[in-house]
Design a protein around this motif. Structure first.
Motif, PDB file in Angstrom:
ATOM      1  N   ASP A 278      27.295 -14.990  -3.832  1.00 32.11           N
ATOM      2  CA  ASP A 278      27.193 -15.169  -5.375  1.00 32.11           C
ATOM      3  C   ASP A 278      25.993 -15.496  -5.850  1.00 32.11           C
ATOM      4  O   ASP A 278      25.482 -15.062  -6.778  1.00 32.11           O
ATOM      5  CB  ASP A 278      28.531 -15.751  -5.699  1.00 32.11           C
TER       6      ASP A 278
ATOM      7  N   ASN B 251      24.041 -12.895  -8.042  1.00 32.64           N
ATOM      8  CA  ASN B 251      24.130 -13.169  -9.324  1.00 32.64           C
ATOM      9  C   ASN B 251      22.707 -13.426  -9.836  1.00 32.64           C
ATOM     10  O   ASN B 251      22.510 -13.306 -11.309  1.00 32.64           O
ATOM     11  CB  ASN B 251      24.931 -14.509  -9.713  1.00 32.64           C
TER      12      ASN B 251
ATOM     13  N   ALA C 208      32.495  -8.347  -6.778  1.00 31.00           N
ATOM     14  CA  ALA C 208      32.214  -9.370  -5.749  1.00 31.00           C
ATOM     15  C   ALA C 208      32.247  -8.701  -4.213  1.00 31.00           C
ATOM     16  O   ALA C 208      31.634  -9.036  -3.166  1.00 31.00           O
ATOM     17  CB  ALA C 208      32.994 -10.626  -5.799  1.00 31.00           C
TER      18      ALA C 208
ATOM     19  N   ASP D  69      30.597 -17.685   0.544  1.00 30.97           N
ATOM     20  CA  ASP D  69      30.911 -17.194  -0.892  1.00 30.97           C
ATOM     21  C   ASP D  69      29.894 -17.554  -1.868  1.00 30.97           C
ATOM     22  O   ASP D  69      29.296 -16.940  -2.642  1.00 30.97           O
ATOM     23  CB  ASP D  69      32.196 -17.374  -1.302  1.00 30.97           C
TER      24      ASP D  69
END
Length: 289
Positions: free
Chosen positions: A279, A283, A58, A275
């Motif tokens: 993500d 992802n 991450a 964030d």
């Protein structure tokens, strides 16, 4: 300054995904070929799922996010940038990251070998402006940084270097921050040579004039290109920040900036859900595992 207006949702992620996939495509094809994993949808089932850039840690995604956004805003807001130059980003430099290849190679054989990744050296971002003949006439070289919370002390450390105790025992910035790195960069950024080599591999005919003009400058057969330095800071706003408040003073050229080149600063201020945005993007790139 770009400020977030609406909350991060799937529509925003879906709108950004094509640009992020385009930015990472060269490195994705390169790394997958290096570690022996086919990207063909009909390929036989192979080793444990390794998919660049999805499977990177991450923290690495946050660094990549800033670099991709540097290209995005340079192309989308070029009329608002200093000089009004017509910037192109023909290819990103993400394959020039040895530690990513080492990480993916180890992960291919052992999915438990997860770790953090060392940052890539050199310019975070390179763009070019070309003349009617396709020759490079100007370069934009960027430093792009993501921070979870853009508090004044965090930004000061980014720009001026971390604090250390001097001879008198007083905590002061060590002077090795972004301004320091920009001021001492070579007349022709190393990233431009890397970009040239990638274009030679990916599109030598379409960028023949640009490739030749870079070669002439590197070999000293022509003067170094005119240049713009880009600093992009992205992150979540601090808790007490007022709207339209800069994290880097903009009314005067910072005294720490001593380079002779034009300076462009971009601030991307998110509302606390940065964030989730990063993500959500990384992802789901290529919808891989």
């Amino acid at each position: 300054m770009l400020e977030q207006i609406e909350k991060v949702d799937q529509d925003l992620i879906d709108a950004l995904r094509p640009y992020f996939e385009s930015a990472h495509l060269d490195a994705r094809e390169h790394f997958h070929a290096q570690i022996g994993i086919s990207l063909h949808p009909d390929a036989a089932v192979g080793p444990p799922c390794v998919s660049y850039p999805n499977c990177l840690p991450a923290k690495a995604h946050r660094g990549l996010f800033g670099e991709v956004v540097a290209g995005l805003v340079t192309q989308a807001y070029q009329d608002n940038f200093v000089g009004g130059h017509a910037w192109q980003v023909p290819i990103f430099l993400f394959r020039q990251h040895d530690d990513v290849e080492n990480y993916l190679w180890a992960l291919r054989w052992n999915p438990a070998r997860k770790r953090e990744i060392y940052g890539r050296h050199g310019s975070d971002f390179i763009g070019i402006a070309v003349n009617s003949a396709g020759e490079v006439v100007r370069v934009i070289a960027g430093e792009a940084k993501w921070r979870k919370r853009l508090q004044p002390a965090v930004v000061a450390n980014l720009m001026l270097g971390d604090k250390e105790r001097n001879a008198a025992g007083v905590l002061v910035h060590n002077g090795r921050g972004i301004w320091f790195e920009i001021n001492r960069d070579s007349p022709i950024p190393h990233g431009l040579r890397q970009l040239q080599r990638l274009l030679e591999q990916r599109d030598p005919n379409g960028h023949a004039a640009a490739i030749l003009s870079i070669d002439r400058a590197v070999l000293g057969l022509a003067a170094p290109f005119a240049r713009t330095n880009l600093v992009l800071i992205a992150g979540n706003a601090s808790a007490n920040r007022e709207a339209r408040t800069s994290v880097i003073p903009w009314d005067e050229l910072p005294e720490e900036y001593t380079s002779a080149h034009d300076l462009q600063v971009v601030e991307v201020i998110l509302s606390g859900d940065g964030d989730d945005l990063i993500d959500g993007l990384y992802n789901t790139l290529w919808q891989n595992c």
